[in-house]
Design an enzyme around this catalytic site. Structure first.
Site, PDB file in Angstrom:
ATOM      1  CD  GLU A  18      30.545  33.323  48.181  1.00 26.43           C
ATOM      2  OE1 GLU A  18      31.473  32.907  48.896  1.00 26.43           O
ATOM      3  OE2 GLU A  18      30.021  32.641  47.294  1.00 26.43           O
ATOM      4  CG  ASP A  21      33.341  32.217  55.455  1.00 33.54           C
ATOM      5  OD1 ASP A  21      33.241  33.414  55.099  1.00 33.54           O
ATOM      6  OD2 ASP A  21      34.296  31.497  55.143  1.00 33.54           O
ATOM      7  CG  LEU A 103      36.493  27.072  41.275  1.00 34.80           C
ATOM      8  CD1 LEU A 103      36.739  26.109  40.129  1.00 34.80           C
ATOM      9  CD2 LEU A 103      35.008  27.143  41.607  1.00 34.80           C
ATOM     10  CB  SER A 105      43.349  26.774  44.109  1.00 32.72           C
ATOM     11  OG  SER A 105      43.559  28.169  44.124  1.00 32.72           O
ATOM     12  CB  SER A 106      44.484  29.136  48.950  1.00 24.00           C
ATOM     13  OG  SER A 106      43.216  29.557  49.386  1.00 24.00           O
ATOM     14  CD  GLU A 138      43.931  31.139  52.762  1.00 22.66           C
ATOM     15  OE1 GLU A 138      44.110  31.998  51.896  1.00 22.66           O
ATOM     16  OE2 GLU A 138      43.805  29.932  52.497  1.00 22.66           O
ATOM     17  CG  ASP A 150      37.261  28.780  51.069  1.00 26.26           C
ATOM     18  OD1 ASP A 150      36.025  28.788  50.914  1.00 26.26           O
ATOM     19  OD2 ASP A 150      38.002  29.697  50.678  1.00 26.26           O
ATOM     20  CE1 TYR A 200      37.023  36.980  51.909  1.00 25.84           C
ATOM     21  CE2 TYR A 200      38.672  37.500  53.565  1.00 25.84           C
ATOM     22  CZ  TYR A 200      37.627  36.716  53.122  1.00 25.84           C
ATOM     23  OH  TYR A 200      37.180  35.674  53.899  1.00 25.84           O
TER      24      TYR A 200
END
Length: 357
Positions: A18, A21, A103, A105-106, A138, A150, A200
């Site tokens: 986590e 990336d 999860l 969704s984007s 994104e 993702d 973030y």
């Protein structure tokens, strides 16, 4: 050209790795059987309707709206920039992925939209390229400086496998995810703290500052000695998380290959501790859930999953976990007035098309 096309684009969970990336690290995500459903057909104008927000938008030129529609509009813009034809379409979006649950969704929406457009227009895009274009959408269009995890997971996943990705080289391999007597679950905490996106981006900036201070161009060149020499305590903690999380991913890989689920569970707990203490992206509610779960021997491991500040907890547990969850959920609801929900995780293949009925 086809008449109406239906595409299912999966959400993703991440076993471990986590916030690595975007730091040239290792990650171990997989797609899950919860989908964004996209229906698309040719039209005179661009029309997008979301069943979730119960709103639609119509336009001729794809311009930024600072709304949910930007995930679709950004894909139109980015596909065209890469030389792909995108003619007007009518699109209906429906999702069983809870927003803000960590999860992804984007990414499911971006990759699914790109795949649906390519199917409607009659051309193939390599899945890796589709993931990269969705990632550009994104970062450049929506404005969230995320890593590639993702989009890669949504585009490339294979059922019953996790996807081990080296984000520095973009090389990946499939890792069998057969867990015998244990299962993976996701608990949606029902919490999403608003500081998510800004924090973030701040974490990314802090990682860049840490590299600068250590005079390194990549965390792959960073040793524990380099981290220890950082004078700024915040930057030291951020760097410590990245290099220890990378080690945990590699150790989890070995543990999976030797079917040592107790070790996998331990690394999940260790990952959470680092995300809580070093990366500081957890929150009181999530920490409470994990501390309660730790009391049960049948729970092998758990950690916060996704960007943080709420969202979901991934849990590795024996088969009777539903009963444990009920007890923990009751305490959580009494303390916070929020009802968490449990999802039994099933792995999925990446984005796919179904024939319209």
């Amino acid at each position: 050209m086809a008449n109406k096309i239906v595409v299912y684009s999966p959400g993703r969970a991440n076993l471990i790795g986590e916030h690595t990336d975007y730091n040239d690290g290792y990650i171990l995500p997989f797609a899950i059987k919860k989908y964004v459903k996209i229906e698309i057909e040719s039209s005179e104008r661009f029309k997008i309707f979301s069943k979730q927000v119960k709103k639609g938008i119509e336009f001729e030129a794809p311009l930024k709206t600072n709304s949910w529609a930007d995930y679709v509009i950004g894909m139109i813009v980015k596909l065209r920039e890469h030389g792909y034809k995108v003619e007007p379409f009518n699109m209906i979006l429906d999702s069983e992925l809870p927003m803000g649950a960590g999860l992804s969704s984007s990414a499911a929406l971006e990759v699914g939209v790109g795949y649906a457009i390519s199917q409607l227009m009659g051309y193939e895009i390599e899945r890796e390229e589709l993931a990269k274009i969705a990632h550009e959408c994104e970062v450049d269009f929506v404005g969230v400086r995320c890593g590639i995890m993702d989009q890669y997971a949504v585009a490339l996943s294979k059922e019953d496998h996790a996807l081990f990705i080296d984000t520095m080289t973009r090389e990946y391999k499939y890792v069998p995810l057969y867990l015998d007597s244990a299962k993976l679950y996701l608990i949606n905490s029902g919490i999403k703290h608003e500081l998510g996106n800004s924090e973030y981006n701040r974490r990314r900036h802090e990682c860049e500052l840490a590299l600068e201070s250590m005079k390194k161009s990549s965390f792959r060149d960073v040793t524990m000695d380099d981290v220890d020499r950082l004078s700024d305590p915040v930057l030291r903690k951020r760097a410590l998380h990245v290099i220890t999380e990378n080690e945990r991913v590699l150790k989890t890989l070995s543990a999976l290959e030797s079917d040592n689920l107790l070790l996998v569970g331990r690394y999940l707990y260790e990952s959470h501790e680092s995300l809580r203490d070093n990366y500081e992206v957890s929150c009181e509610e999530i920490d409470f859930l994990i501390e309660e779960l730790r009391k049960y021997p049948d729970v092998l491991g758990a950690r916060i999953v996704g960007a943080g500040f709420g969202g979901s907890v991934i849990v590795l547990a024996r088969d009777n976990f539903e009963e444990i969850f009920k007890k923990v959920a009751e305490m959580y609801t009494m303390k916070y007035g929020i009802t968490p929900s449990l999802m039994n995780v099933e792995t999925s293949s990446g984005v796919f098309r179904v024939d319209s009925i």
